[in-house]
Enzyme design. Structure first.
Site, short mmCIF file in Angstrom:
data_model
loop_
_atom_site.label_atom_id
_atom_site.label_comp_id
_atom_site.label_asym_id
_atom_site.label_seq_id
_atom_site.Cartn_x
_atom_site.Cartn_y
_atom_site.Cartn_z
N ASP A 172 4.50 0.99 13.00
CA ASP A 172 5.73 1.38 12.33
C ASP A 172 6.16 2.80 12.68
O ASP A 172 7.19 3.26 12.20
CB ASP A 172 5.58 1.23 10.81
CG ASP A 172 6.68 0.39 10.21
OD1 ASP A 172 7.26 -0.44 10.94
OD2 ASP A 172 6.98 0.56 9.02
N ASP B 95 1.34 -4.60 -2.41
CA ASP B 95 0.20 -5.52 -2.39
C ASP B 95 0.00 -6.19 -3.74
O ASP B 95 -0.06 -7.43 -3.83
CB ASP B 95 -1.07 -4.79 -1.93
CG ASP B 95 -1.25 -3.43 -2.59
OD1 ASP B 95 -0.51 -3.12 -3.55
OD2 ASP B 95 -2.14 -2.67 -2.16
#
Length: 745
Positions: A145, A455
Site C-alpha cells: 500500500d 479486523d
C-alpha cells in the site's frame, strides 16, 4: 470439498473440551456481582446524603468510576461462561487426498518500506511459500500500500532465493521455514544436512539481504541488480509522477507455478505483487481497502476458496498449519459449512523475559478467544486468520452477489491464463481507486469499513450474518510477529486501536444493541467488552488523581478500616486482581509478566486510551479526521539493548507521557503527605485516610519505571526529556491549585 468431508466423516479431525474453570468462574461471578451491586447501592445512598455538601462532586466521580468498572467486569464474565479448548488431528488427513485439497490464497500486507523493512516481507513470504501443502495450490499475494519499487525488488530477490530455499527445507526436514528465524536458531546446527550445505544456503541468504537492505538505504533499485527484461519493464512503471498517495495499479506476477520451478524442478507457489491504484481524490480505507483489493485481484487470478491474511512481519512458524485448518473445514461434526474463519493466536518473537510493555496481550490473544470460541468464535485480530472466501459475500444462507461474475467465490479460474492480457486487464481494473464507488464493498461485501479496527468489525459482522469462527491454539505457535520495543510505539498503536473501537461502540452496529439482537447477549458482551477498552480511561484517570488530591486537601473519601464497606472495597479489589492473576498463571504466564501487564493497563488508561477517547470526541464534533499511522518495525540496536534489560524506553517528548508523569508526581506527593498525616494524627486519622494512602502507594509502585526515567535517565537516551518533566510538573501544580480552590471550605 464436499467429497473430502464425506471421506473423513468417520475419522476424528478435532476434539473440543470444556474448560475446568467454567463452573468455578460462574459461582465466583454470582458472588462478585452481589458484592459489586451492594457497593453501588452504598454509593447511591451516600450520594443522596451528601447532595448539598462539597463532597457531592467527588462522590459522583467515584460512583461513575465504579459503574464503569462494574460494566467492564460484567462484560468480562461473558468470556468465562463457556471457554473451550480444541485439539486437532491433522495426521488423519491422508496424503492420498493432496490432489483434492482446496487451494489457498495468502495475503501479506505492507505499507511502508522504511517502517516495515522489505526483508520482513521477504521472510514472511518465504515462510508461507514453504507450507507443507501442494505448492501448486498456494498463491502468495503481497499488497504494497506504499507502492514502493523497493518492496517489489525484495520480492523478486525472495523468488530467486526461494528456488534454493524451498528444496533445502524439504530435503532437510526444516520446520522453521522463515530463513531469518532458522539461521538465528540452534536448529540450523542440528540439521541433518551437511555443514557445507547450511553455509552455502546461509551465504545466499545473507547476500540477498545485503542487496535488499542496500537498495532501501539508497532509496532506489540499482540497474546492476535488475536482471531480465521482465524485471526492467516492471520497474519502469515507477515514473517521476509516481507517489505513494497517487499512482496507478501495479500487478506483477513474479512466480507462476505453471512455468516457474525450483532448482530440483518442482513447482513453486505463485507469487504476485499488488499495489492498488491510489488517487488523492479517492478514499482508500487504509488496510481494509487494501485487503478488499486483494480479494478482487486474487478472484480474477486464482480465486482460491481459502484465504489467509498476514501482516508483513508475521511469519509462519509451523508448516503444518494449513492441515490444522482443514481439520475444521472438513469436519462435519461442527457444521463446517458455517465456519467462516479460523483464527490463530497472535504471538510475538523477541519479547523480553518480563514483557515490560504487556505486548503479549495474553488476555486478548489467548484467554478471551477461548471463551468466545465456546459461543460463536473469536474475533479476527488482523493477522494469522484463514477465511472461507465465501464468507466475504453474505451469510451462509444469504449470498450477496458481486457486481461482476468473475468476483464470485464459485467462479472457476484457469490458473494457466494468469499472464493473458484479458485476465491482467481485468485484474488491474478491479484494483482501481474508484472501482468500489456505488458498490457494496466494505459494507456488505469483503472487509468492513467505518473504523481503523477493521479486523474486529469484520468478524463481528460476519457472526451477525450467521458465520462461526474457530480458535485454533496449538502448542507450537503457528505464526510469530514482531512487537514494539519502545513505549511511544506501543501507546501510539494502542491509541489507534482505541479510536477504532470507539467508532464501533458508537455506531449503528454497537455490540450492546445491534450485536445483542443478532448474536445474543453473551456474544454481544464479548465484543462490547473489547469496544469498551478506551472507557477504562475514565475510572483509571479518576482513581489516579482524585483520591490523592482529596488527601492533599484533608478530605476523606472512603470508609474507615474494618467498616463493612471497607471490607467490600477490599474484596472487590483483591477478587478482581486475584482472578485475573489466576487466569494469567494458568495460561502460561508468570507473576512478573502479569504485574507488568496490569501496570500497562493503567498506563494505557492514562495515555493512549485517554487520548483516543478525546480524539474520538473531537472527530465526532468535526475537529479531526480519521488517520492511520503504521507502527514501525525497525529495530534500533541501542533501543533493543535497553529493552532486553527490561528498561522502559521514552526517548522523546510526547503529550501522552505528560499525563503519566502528572499522575506519578501527584501520587508520590500524596503518599508522602498521607504517611506524615498518619504518623502525626494517630489511629483515628490513619483509619480515615488508609484507603487513600493505599491507592497512592499502589500508584507509586506502578510508576517505578517513570521515576527511574525522570530522575536517573533524564539526560540519557531512552529517559524522559527534561522538557516533558517540566511541563508535567507545572500542570500537576496547576491541578493541585485547582483542587485546593474547589475543595476549600
Amino acid at each position: 470439498m464436499e467429497t473430502l468431508r464425506r471421506r473423513f466423516s468417520t475419522k476424528p479431525l478435532h476434539k473440543p473440551e470444556l474448560s475446568r474453570l467454567t463452573i468455578p468462574n460462574r459461582i465466583f461471578a454470582v458472588v462478585y456481582a452481589t458484592a459489586a451491586v451492594t457497593l453501588l447501592y452504598h454509593h447511591t445512598v451516600t450520594l443522596s446524603s451528601l447532595f448539598t455538601t462539597k463532597n457531592t462532586k467527588i462522590s459522583s466521580a467515584l460512583f461513575l468510576s465504579d459503574v464503569v468498572l462494574f460494566l467492564i467486569w460484567l462484560t468480562t464474565q461473558s468470556f468465562r461462561m463457556k471457554p473451550i479448548h480444541r485439539n486437532e488431528f491433522p495426521q488423519n488427513i491422508s496424503k492420498e487426498s493432496e490432489k483434492e485439497l482446496p487451494a489457498i490464497d495468502v495475503f501479506v500486507c505492507t505499507a511502508d518500506p522504511y517502517k516495515e523493512p522489505p526483508m520482513n516481507v521477504v521472510n514472511t513470504v518465504l515462510s508461507v511459500m514453504g507450507f507443507d501443502y501442494p505448492a501448486g495450490k498456494v498463491s502468495v499475494y503481497v499488497s504494497d500500500d506504499g507502492g514502493s519499487d523497493l518492496s517489489l525488488f525484495g520480492l523478486i530477490e525472495a523468488a530467486k532465493f526461494g528456488a534454493h530455499w524451498l528444496p533445502f527445507c524439504r530435503e532437510n526436514d526444516v520446520v522453521e521455514r522463515c530463513p531469518e528465524a532458522y539461521f538465528a536458531s540452534s536448529n540450523a546446527n542440528l540439521s541433518s544436512s551437511s555443514t557445507s550445505d547450511i553455509e552455502k544456503i546461509k551465504t545466499m541468504y545473507e547476500s540477498m539481504k545485503v542487496r535488499v537492505e542496500n537498495a532501501v538505504e539508497m532509496g532506489k533499485v540499482c540497474d546492476e541488480n535488475i536482471t531480465g527484461e521482465d524485471e526492467r519493464k516492471a520497474f519502469k512503471k515507477w515514473t517521476d509522477g509516481f507517489t505513494r498517495q497517487d499512482h496507478p495499479t501495479v500487478i506483477q506476477v513474479i512466480l507462476h507455478g505453471s512455468k516457474d520451478k525450483d532448482i530440483r524442478g518442482d513447482v513453486m507457489p505463485n507469487l504476485i505483487y499488488v499495489a492498488r491504484e491510489k488517487r488523492r481524490t479517492s478514499l482508500h480505507h487504509f488496510k481494509a481497502g487494501a485487503l478488499n483489493a486483494l480479494i478482487r485481484v486474487s478472484a480474477i487470478l486464482t480465486n482460491s476458496p481459502i484465504i489467509l491474511t498476514l501482516d508483513c512481519d508475521t511469519y509462519s512458524n509451523d508448516p503444518q498449519t494449513p492441515m490444522r485448518v482443514l481439520c475444521y473445514i472438513l469436519d462435519q461434526k461442527i457444521e463446517s459449512q458455517k465456519v467462516g474463519y479460523i483464527q490463530f493466536p497472535q504471538r510475538f518473537r523477541g519479547i523480553n523475559k518480563n514483557d515490560i510493555y504487556g505486548c503479549e496481550h495474553k488476555r486478548l490473544y489467548s484467554i478471551n478467544p477461548l471463551g468466545m470460541d465456546g459461543l460463536l468464535g473469536p474475533n479476527y485480530v488482523g493477522t494469522g486468520c484463514f477465511f472461507r472466501r465465501r464468507a466475504f459475500f453474505g451469510g451462509p444462507l444469504k449470498f450477496v452477489s458481486p457486481e461482476i461474475i468473475e468476483l464470485s467465490p464459485d467462479n472457476v479460474v484457469d490458473n494457466k491464463a494468469i499472464h493473458s492480457k484479458q485476465v491482467m486487464d481485468l485484474a488491474h481494473y478491479v484494483a482501481t481507486s474508484n472501482y468500489e464507488d456505488k458498490t457494496q464493498w466494505g459494507y456488505k461485501v469483503g472487509i468492513r469499513y467505518g473504523t481503523t479496527s477493521e479486523d474486529i468489525l469484520t468478524s463481528y459482522l460476519l457472526q451477525c450474518e450467521g458465520w462461526k469462527g474457530i480458535f485454533c491454539n496449538p502448542n507450537k505457535a503457528a505464526f510469530y510477529g514482531d512487537a514494539p520495543i519502545n513505549l511511544f510505539d506501543v501507546l501510539n498503536q494502542q491509541k489507534r486501536w482505541a479510536t477504532g473501537l470507539l467508532q464501533i461502540l458508537f455506531s449503528k452496529y454497537s455490540p450492546f444493541t445491534f450485536g445483542i439482537k443478532y448474536i445474543g447477549i453473551l456474544m454481544g458482551f464479548t465484543y462490547g467488552h473489547n469496544t469498551l477498552w478506551p472507557i477504562w480511561s475514565i475510572p483509571i484517570t479518576i482513581y489516579a488523581f482524585l483520591p490523592q488530591l482529596a488527601l492533599l486537601n484533608g478530605v476523606s473519601l472512603f470508609p474507615k478500616v474494618f467498616e463493612p464497606c471497607f471490607i467490600l472495597y477490599m474484596f472487590l479489589f483483591i477478587g478482581a486482581y486475584g482472578q485475573d492473576l489466576l487466569d494469567f498463571i494458568i495460561y502460561g504466564g508468570t507473576f512478573q509478566k502479569w504485574w507488568n501487564d496490569q501496570r500497562m493497563w493503567l498506563i494505557r488508561g492514562l495515555s493512549s486510551f485517554l487520548f483516543g477517547l478525546v480524539e474520538h470526541m473531537l472527530k465526532s464534533l468535526g475537529f479531526s479526521s480519521m488517520n492511520f499511522s503504521v507502527t514501525s518495525k525497525i529495530i534500533d540496536t541501542e533501543q533493543s539493548k535497553r529493552y532486553e534489560k527490561c528498561v522502559f524506553e521514552f526517548g522523546h517528548h510526547s503529550p501522552m507521557f505528560v499525563t503519566l508523569i502528572m499522575a506519578a508526581i501527584i501520587n508520590f506527593v500524596a503518599l508522602v503527605w498521607g504517611i506524615k498525616l498518619a504518623l502525626l494524627g494517630g489511629k483515628i486519622v490513619f483509619e480515615e485516610i488508609f484507603m487513600q494512602v493505599i491507592i497512592a502507594a499502589f500508584g507509586v509502585v506502578n510508576c517505578k519505571p517513570i521515576y527511574s526515567a525522570m530522575f536517573f535517565r533524564a539526560s540519557n537516551k531512552g529517559g524522559i526529556p527534561t522538557k516533558t518533566t517540566l511541563i508535567s510538573t507545572f500542570l500537576a501544580s496547576c491541578l493541585f491549585i485547582i483542587s485546593l480552590v474547589a475543595l476549600k471550605d
